[in-house]
Motif scaffolding. Structure first.
Motif, PDB file in Angstrom:
ATOM      1  N   HIS A   4      -8.385   5.470 -11.725  1.00 15.59           N
ATOM      2  CA  HIS A   4      -9.241   4.467 -11.849  1.00 15.59           C
ATOM      3  C   HIS A   4      -8.490   3.112 -11.910  1.00 15.59           C
ATOM      4  CE1 HIS A   4     -12.865   6.690 -12.216  1.00 15.59           C
ATOM      5  NE2 HIS A   4     -12.184   7.492 -12.816  1.00 15.59           N
ATOM      6  N   TYR A   5      -8.389   2.376 -10.735  1.00 16.42           N
ATOM      7  CA  TYR A   5      -7.524   1.056 -10.626  1.00 16.42           C
ATOM      8  C   TYR A   5      -8.589   0.082  -9.983  1.00 16.42           C
ATOM      9  CZ  TYR A   5      -4.624  -2.053  -8.132  1.00 16.42           C
ATOM     10  OH  TYR A   5      -3.864  -3.030  -7.593  1.00 16.42           O
ATOM     11  N   GLN A   6      -8.861  -0.963 -11.040  1.00 16.48           N
ATOM     12  CA  GLN A   6      -9.738  -1.957 -10.699  1.00 16.48           C
ATOM     13  C   GLN A   6     -11.000  -1.374 -10.128  1.00 16.48           C
ATOM     14  OE1 GLN A   6      -9.504  -5.473 -10.580  1.00 16.48           O
ATOM     15  NE2 GLN A   6      -7.607  -5.318 -11.642  1.00 16.48           N
ATOM     16  N   THR A   7     -11.443  -1.657  -8.848  1.00 16.30           N
ATOM     17  CA  THR A   7     -12.705  -0.840  -8.410  1.00 16.30           C
ATOM     18  C   THR A   7     -12.203   0.568  -7.573  1.00 16.30           C
ATOM     19  OG1 THR A   7     -12.770  -2.259  -6.368  1.00 16.30           O
ATOM     20  CG2 THR A   7     -13.867  -3.048  -8.344  1.00 16.30           C
ATOM     21  N   VAL A   8     -11.045   0.882  -7.740  1.00 10.24           N
ATOM     22  CA  VAL A   8     -10.769   2.104  -6.860  1.00 10.24           C
ATOM     23  C   VAL A   8     -11.069   3.360  -7.868  1.00 10.24           C
ATOM     24  CG1 VAL A   8      -9.062   3.119  -5.562  1.00 10.24           C
ATOM     25  CG2 VAL A   8      -9.286   0.647  -5.528  1.00 10.24           C
ATOM     26  N   SER A   9     -11.431   4.528  -7.136  1.00  7.57           N
ATOM     27  CA  SER A   9     -11.579   5.809  -7.895  1.00  7.57           C
ATOM     28  C   SER A   9     -10.900   6.524  -6.797  1.00  7.57           C
ATOM     29  CB  SER A   9     -12.829   6.249  -8.334  1.00  7.57           C
ATOM     30  OG  SER A   9     -13.438   5.317  -9.355  1.00  7.57           O
ATOM     31  N   GLU A  10      -9.742   7.066  -7.136  1.00  2.00           N
ATOM     32  CA  GLU A  10      -9.013   8.030  -6.044  1.00  2.00           C
ATOM     33  C   GLU A  10      -8.314   9.197  -6.654  1.00  2.00           C
ATOM     34  OE1 GLU A  10      -7.487   8.902  -2.426  1.00  2.00           O
ATOM     35  OE2 GLU A  10      -8.847   7.128  -3.028  1.00  2.00           O
ATOM     36  N   PRO A  11      -8.516  10.289  -5.933  1.00  2.00           N
ATOM     37  CA  PRO A  11      -7.970  11.594  -6.780  1.00  2.00           C
ATOM     38  C   PRO A  11      -6.292  11.359  -6.330  1.00  2.00           C
ATOM     39  CG  PRO A  11      -9.771  11.957  -5.123  1.00  2.00           C
ATOM     40  CD  PRO A  11      -9.606  10.462  -4.935  1.00  2.00           C
ATOM     41  N   ALA A  12      -5.552  12.217  -7.118  1.00  2.00           N
ATOM     42  CA  ALA A  12      -4.164  12.209  -7.285  1.00  2.00           C
ATOM     43  C   ALA A  12      -3.745  13.200  -8.102  1.00  2.00           C
ATOM     44  CB  ALA A  12      -3.772  10.910  -7.926  1.00  2.00           C
TER      45      ALA A  12
ATOM     46  N   ALA B 267      -3.612   5.956 -20.236  1.00  2.00           N
ATOM     47  CA  ALA B 267      -3.724   4.506 -19.550  1.00  2.00           C
ATOM     48  C   ALA B 267      -2.246   4.446 -19.045  1.00  2.00           C
ATOM     49  CB  ALA B 267      -4.061   3.477 -20.501  1.00  2.00           C
ATOM     50  N   GLY B 268      -1.996   3.602 -17.836  1.00  2.00           N
ATOM     51  CA  GLY B 268      -0.682   3.500 -17.578  1.00  2.00           C
ATOM     52  C   GLY B 268      -0.381   2.088 -16.688  1.00  2.00           C
ATOM     53  N   VAL B 269       0.939   1.696 -16.588  1.00  2.00           N
ATOM     54  CA  VAL B 269       1.362   0.504 -15.834  1.00  2.00           C
ATOM     55  C   VAL B 269       2.256   1.116 -14.763  1.00  2.00           C
ATOM     56  CG1 VAL B 269       0.659  -1.157 -17.696  1.00  2.00           C
ATOM     57  CG2 VAL B 269       2.801   0.083 -17.472  1.00  2.00           C
ATOM     58  N   VAL B 270       2.127   0.203 -13.385  1.00  2.00           N
ATOM     59  CA  VAL B 270       3.052   0.631 -12.416  1.00  2.00           C
ATOM     60  C   VAL B 270       4.320  -0.035 -12.685  1.00  2.00           C
ATOM     61  CG1 VAL B 270       3.410   0.539  -9.843  1.00  2.00           C
ATOM     62  CG2 VAL B 270       0.974   0.570 -10.877  1.00  2.00           C
ATOM     63  N   THR B 271       5.253   0.969 -12.916  1.00  2.00           N
ATOM     64  CA  THR B 271       6.845   0.295 -12.812  1.00  2.00           C
ATOM     65  C   THR B 271       7.642   0.566 -11.373  1.00  2.00           C
ATOM     66  OG1 THR B 271       7.202   2.794 -13.291  1.00  2.00           O
ATOM     67  CG2 THR B 271       6.899   1.315 -15.010  1.00  2.00           C
ATOM     68  N   GLU B 272       7.091   1.342 -10.507  1.00  2.00           N
ATOM     69  CA  GLU B 272       8.319   1.314  -9.450  1.00  2.00           C
ATOM     70  C   GLU B 272       6.989   2.052  -8.132  1.00  2.00           C
ATOM     71  OE1 GLU B 272      11.884   3.761  -7.432  1.00  2.00           O
ATOM     72  OE2 GLU B 272      11.411   4.020  -9.613  1.00  2.00           O
ATOM     73  N   ILE B 273       7.289   1.396  -6.738  1.00  2.00           N
ATOM     74  CA  ILE B 273       6.430   1.841  -5.696  1.00  2.00           C
ATOM     75  C   ILE B 273       7.097   2.399  -4.845  1.00  2.00           C
ATOM     76  CG2 ILE B 273       5.057   1.310  -3.770  1.00  2.00           C
ATOM     77  CD1 ILE B 273       3.980  -1.297  -5.576  1.00  2.00           C
ATOM     78  N   LYS B 274       6.884   3.812  -4.423  1.00  2.00           N
ATOM     79  CA  LYS B 274       7.822   4.494  -3.585  1.00  2.00           C
ATOM     80  C   LYS B 274       7.625   4.402  -2.293  1.00  2.00           C
ATOM     81  CE  LYS B 274      10.284   6.995  -6.779  1.00  2.00           C
ATOM     82  NZ  LYS B 274      11.820   6.896  -6.834  1.00  2.00           N
ATOM     83  N   ASP B 275       6.472   4.701  -1.728  1.00  2.00           N
ATOM     84  CA  ASP B 275       6.152   4.610  -0.208  1.00  2.00           C
ATOM     85  C   ASP B 275       4.398   4.592  -0.262  1.00  2.00           C
ATOM     86  OD1 ASP B 275       5.261   7.267  -0.652  1.00  2.00           O
ATOM     87  OD2 ASP B 275       7.263   7.930   0.411  1.00  2.00           O
TER      88      ASP B 275
ATOM     89  N   GLU C 224       5.355  10.545 -12.111  1.00  2.00           N
ATOM     90  CA  GLU C 224       5.007  10.023 -10.647  1.00  2.00           C
ATOM     91  C   GLU C 224       3.996  10.663 -10.109  1.00  2.00           C
ATOM     92  OE1 GLU C 224       7.829  11.156  -6.628  1.00  2.00           O
ATOM     93  OE2 GLU C 224       9.103  10.109  -8.218  1.00  2.00           O
ATOM     94  N   LEU C 225       3.366   9.770  -9.628  1.00  2.00           N
ATOM     95  CA  LEU C 225       1.870  10.304  -8.889  1.00  2.00           C
ATOM     96  C   LEU C 225       1.716   9.991  -7.430  1.00  2.00           C
ATOM     97  CD1 LEU C 225      -0.008   7.954 -11.584  1.00  2.00           C
ATOM     98  CD2 LEU C 225      -0.506  10.339 -11.312  1.00  2.00           C
ATOM     99  N   GLN C 226       0.923  11.241  -6.988  1.00  2.00           N
ATOM    100  CA  GLN C 226       0.773  11.156  -5.486  1.00  2.00           C
ATOM    101  C   GLN C 226      -0.888  11.044  -5.115  1.00  2.00           C
ATOM    102  OE1 GLN C 226       3.500  12.134  -2.838  1.00  2.00           O
ATOM    103  NE2 GLN C 226       1.870  11.432  -1.550  1.00  2.00           N
ATOM    104  N   THR C 227      -1.170  10.151  -4.359  1.00  2.00           N
ATOM    105  CA  THR C 227      -2.601   9.950  -4.182  1.00  2.00           C
ATOM    106  C   THR C 227      -2.759  10.471  -2.826  1.00  2.00           C
ATOM    107  OG1 THR C 227      -1.950   7.750  -3.089  1.00  2.00           O
ATOM    108  CG2 THR C 227      -2.778   7.914  -5.578  1.00  2.00           C
TER     109      THR C 227
ATOM    110  N   ALA D 296       0.730  -1.286  -0.047  1.00  2.00           N
ATOM    111  CA  ALA D 296       0.043   0.077  -0.073  1.00  2.00           C
ATOM    112  C   ALA D 296       0.760   1.120   0.006  1.00  2.00           C
ATOM    113  CB  ALA D 296      -0.980   0.065   1.338  1.00  2.00           C
ATOM    114  N   CYS D 297       0.500   2.122  -0.919  1.00  2.00           N
ATOM    115  CA  CYS D 297       1.454   3.626  -0.941  1.00  2.00           C
ATOM    116  C   CYS D 297       0.420   4.613  -1.448  1.00  2.00           C
ATOM    117  CB  CYS D 297       2.343   3.096  -2.111  1.00  2.00           C
ATOM    118  SG  CYS D 297       1.877   2.895  -3.937  1.00  2.00           S
ATOM    119  N   THR D 298       1.424   5.769  -1.174  1.00  2.00           N
ATOM    120  CA  THR D 298       0.460   7.098  -1.785  1.00  2.00           C
ATOM    121  C   THR D 298       1.511   7.553  -2.842  1.00  2.00           C
ATOM    122  OG1 THR D 298       1.877   8.339   0.229  1.00  2.00           O
ATOM    123  CG2 THR D 298      -0.480   7.393   0.613  1.00  2.00           C
ATOM    124  N   ARG D 299       2.698   7.163  -2.994  1.00  2.00           N
ATOM    125  CA  ARG D 299       3.338   7.498  -4.190  1.00  2.00           C
ATOM    126  C   ARG D 299       4.323   6.401  -5.111  1.00  2.00           C
ATOM    127  NH1 ARG D 299       8.918  10.111  -4.348  1.00  2.00           N
ATOM    128  NH2 ARG D 299       9.100   9.282  -2.052  1.00  2.00           N
ATOM    129  N   PHE D 300       3.924   6.650  -6.493  1.00  2.00           N
ATOM    130  CA  PHE D 300       4.549   5.484  -7.432  1.00  2.00           C
ATOM    131  C   PHE D 300       4.810   6.295  -8.811  1.00  2.00           C
ATOM    132  CE2 PHE D 300      -0.025   5.426  -7.940  1.00  2.00           C
ATOM    133  CZ  PHE D 300      -0.174   5.394  -9.331  1.00  2.00           C
TER     134      PHE D 300
END
Length: 687
Positions: free
Chosen positions: A606-614, A679-687, A647-650, A580-584
């Motif tokens: 929009h990730y699976q069933t998640v809708s999260e502002p970022a 559309a995107g794919v996750v390459t690195e999880i920061k924290d 780099e995204l911050q949720t 679980a992270c807020t930055r990736f």
């Protein structure tokens, strides 16, 4: 003149000189029968004589009965395989006997019969019948150990009270733990860990042992107790060993369960009013999943509502608001079977306002059916700017769907013209190729949802058969290739709905993306980081013992508060949890979006069933479309068609996986102001 009692001079002690009764109201003594009073009422003067002496005898017998101690010790010395067999046998016996027989009696019967369930049940029934036919009073030792008590017989009054009380306590016995009824019986002290403690403290200590054993905590090995604690130690060790369930061979079990049929998750997409719900509702009716009586009811109700042509759409549009508006708003889900597949059907909404719900359905799909309207002007309205045909096709491709069946619907309104069919397919084919679909994975089928032509079986209309020789829609869906399931990976399930059901616990629905799960397993919910127990599994409205990757299931969970679980929580294995992270960081492809994307740009993930502002925190680099090499570092902005690393911050933690590890859980969509921008794919999880 009124009469007055001599209240001040009245001596109240004379009425209660003989005995001080406990547990009885003075005014309501006439309401209690003698049989009931025998259970709960006893004299303060006689309580030591009637209860203490038999308990002292029982404790002496517990210490002196060496034969029984050896029998209990034999249970502890079982191998792990025998313990598992014993636990399995006890489960079957409990289903038949319930809580009417003590667990130790069932254990003894199972050991004598070498874990044969039928023989053990016969032995228990014989013992029960022998006990019932005997005219001798049943003692506490006979109920708890199966052996008659030694020593002098009890007096008549204490035996009657014991016969009244003991069976009720025996029925309340669960896993060797006796629940307290009525009052606490005072007794002499016993020894626990070499120290003298009262009997009530001893029972509390034994209760703690049972609770620890049920939570799979190892039991203390040095407990200098009497026969009762030995019994609990043996039973709890058998239970703790039985909880480590044997792993199943998922591939073999899947073949057995489905009868050789492969599982496929199908999502139906397309522009609003293209006829998606009517098409699939009529298909379900032709396949026999909707009976004639129900269909007749829908026809009558739709006529009264002034929407006679929406009768088949009501098969999947079940809510009152959807039927009133004539628009699908949420993902409708059902199941049907073809010759070689078990299809989980998801009817996605086509209206622009409900694109987030459509993304939820598309994220759980393996293949898709794109429905387009062949009517003059309607196809162009859905395909050109402002329509959802392009956006839906682009979204499902970005979410991992590679096989697509295009249902060219409402062909009866253009008299099944081949020229119109070719015009529609040529425009679509050019766009779908640009979106990333291969020509060999896209199939076109002319259909009519309202008349049901070419849905469940090939049409016999001469206008169509003169130029179309291909399969019907059902046969085309049946020919799709089933994807490889990630059954060997750790368990992952993203919650699409959370609701309270009847009984204890609550229910969570979603698609198992990886691994498998069994009833009784303990799983972890992220990001709240809460553990819970799977009490039940429901697959297509049927209770099952296990489920694997690809299944759309409903899990009944206990051990966690429903307030802590939200839609979008990912349930995973405790040993290998999801991060679980807020930055990736992610690699994204920008769609046809006119506004330049800069640092600090607000988006909705929009990730699976998640809708999260970022927020786009950093623009890392721009990549080459085909080679993936870095073309430019730290760009100032991103425009349409670019391939970049950002780099995204949720705002809140989101449970994510790297795309290289879990493709299903590494994809996401970015939307802004009601439009899909990337559309995107996750390459690195920061924290």
């Amino acid at each position: 003149m009124a009469r007055h009692r001599n209240v001040r001079g009245y001596n109240y002690d004379e009425d209660f000189e003989d005995e001080d009764m406990f547990g009885q109201s003075v005014e309501d003594d006439y309401c209690i029968s003698p049989a009931t009073a025998a259970q709960f009422i006893y004299s303060k003067r006689d309580r030591h004589s009637s209860f203490t002496e038999p308990l002292e005898e029982e404790e002496e017998e517990e210490h002196n009965d060496e034969e029984l101690e050896k029998q209990k010790a034999s249970n502890i010395a079982l191998s792990s395989v025998d313990q598992a067999r014993l636990f399995s046998c006890l489960e079957h016996m409990r289903e038949v006997l319930g809580e009417t027989v003590l667990e130790q009696v069932m254990i003894d019967a199972a050991l004598k019969c070498q874990f044969d369930v039928s023989k053990a049940l016969e032995l228990v029934f014989k013992q029960d019948s022998n006990t019932n036919t005997s005219t001798e009073p049943v003692s506490q030792d006979l109920l708890s150990t199966g052996k008659p008590a030694k020593g002098r017989s009890r007096d008549l009054t204490s035996m009657e009270a014991q016969n009244e009380i003991v069976p009720k306590i025996a029925k309340m016995t669960v896993s060797g733990k006796k629940q307290k009824m009525g009052f606490n019986i005072p007794s002499t002290a016993s020894e626990v860990n070499g120290q003298a403690v009262p009997l009530s403290a001893k029972s509390q200590h034994m209760d703690d042992i049972v609770e620890e054993s049920e939570s799979t905590v190892p039991l203390p090995t040095q407990i200098n107790t009497s026969q009762g604690s030995d019994e609990l130690n043996a039973i709890s060790q058998v239970k703790s060993s039985g909880k480590s369930k044997q792993k199943i061979n998922v591939k073999e079990e899947l073949e057995k369960r489905q009868g050789g049929k492969q599982l496929l998750n199908l999502v139906v997409i397309g522009h609003v009013d293209a006829g998606k719900s009517t098409l699939m509702g009529h298909l379900l009716y032709l396949l026999g999943h909707v009976n004639k009586r129900t269909m007749h009811k829908y026809e009558q109700e739709s006529k009264k509502a002034g929407k006679a042509s929406f009768a088949y759409a009501w098969v999947l549009d079940e809510t009152g608001e959807e039927r009133q508006r004539g628009v699908t708003m949420d993902v409708g889900m059902t199941k049907f079977e073809t010759k070689s597949k078990v299809i989980t059907l998801m009817d996605a909404p086509g209206h622009k306002d409900f694109i987030p719900n459509m993304i939820t359905g598309a994220a759980q799909a393996d293949v898709a059916t794109l429905v387009v309207d062949a009517s003059r002007g309607e196809f162009e309205a859905g395909f050109e700017a402002g329509g959802q045909t392009r956006e839906h096709a682009l979204l499902v491709r970005s979410l991992g769907v590679t096989q697509l069946a295009v249902a060219v619907n409402k062909m009866d309104q253009v008299n099944w013209q081949q020229d119109r069919f070719r015009e529609v397919t040529s425009k679509l084919g050019h766009f779908l190729k640009q979106a990333g679909f291969k020509d060999s994975d896209v199939f076109y089928v002319p259909t009519s949802g309202l008349s049901g032509e070419n849905l469940a079986k090939c049409s016999q209309i001469p206008d169509l058969t003169s130029w179309y020789k291909g399969p019907c829609l059902t046969d085309q869906i049946d020919s799709f290739k089933a994807p490889q399931r990630s059954t060997d990976k750790p368990f992952r399930l993203c919650a699409s709905d959370v609701f309270k059901d009847q009984g204890s616990g609550f229910c969570v629905t979603g698609k198992i993306e990886a691994g498998y799960i069994q009833t009784g397993d303990r799983i972890l919910a992220m990001p709240p980081n809460e553990t819970c127990t799977v009490k039940g599994i429901t697959l297509h409205d049927e209770a099952v013992d296990w489920a694997a990757a690809g299944d759309q299931v409903s899990l009944t969970l206990t051990g966690v508060d429903i307030i802590k679980i939200n839609v979008g929580c990912v349930f995973c294995s405790q040993n290998e949890p999801i991060k679980a992270c807020t930055r990736f960081r992610a690699r994204v492809l920008i769609f046809n979006f006119d506004v330049p994307i800069t640092q600090g740009f607000p988006v909705i993930i929009h990730y699976q069933t998640v809708s999260e502002p970022a927020t786009i925190r950093k623009l890392v680099s721009v990549l080459h479309k085909s080679t993936g090499e870095v073309v430019k570092k730290k760009p100032k902005c991103l425009t349409k068609g670019m391939n970049a690393v950002i780099e995204l911050q949720t705002q809140r933690p989101v449970a994510l996986e790297l795309y290289k590890d879990f493709k299903e859980l590494g994809r996401f969509m970015l939307r802004y102001s009601g439009s899909s921008i990337a559309a995107g794919v996750v390459t690195e999880i920061k924290d």
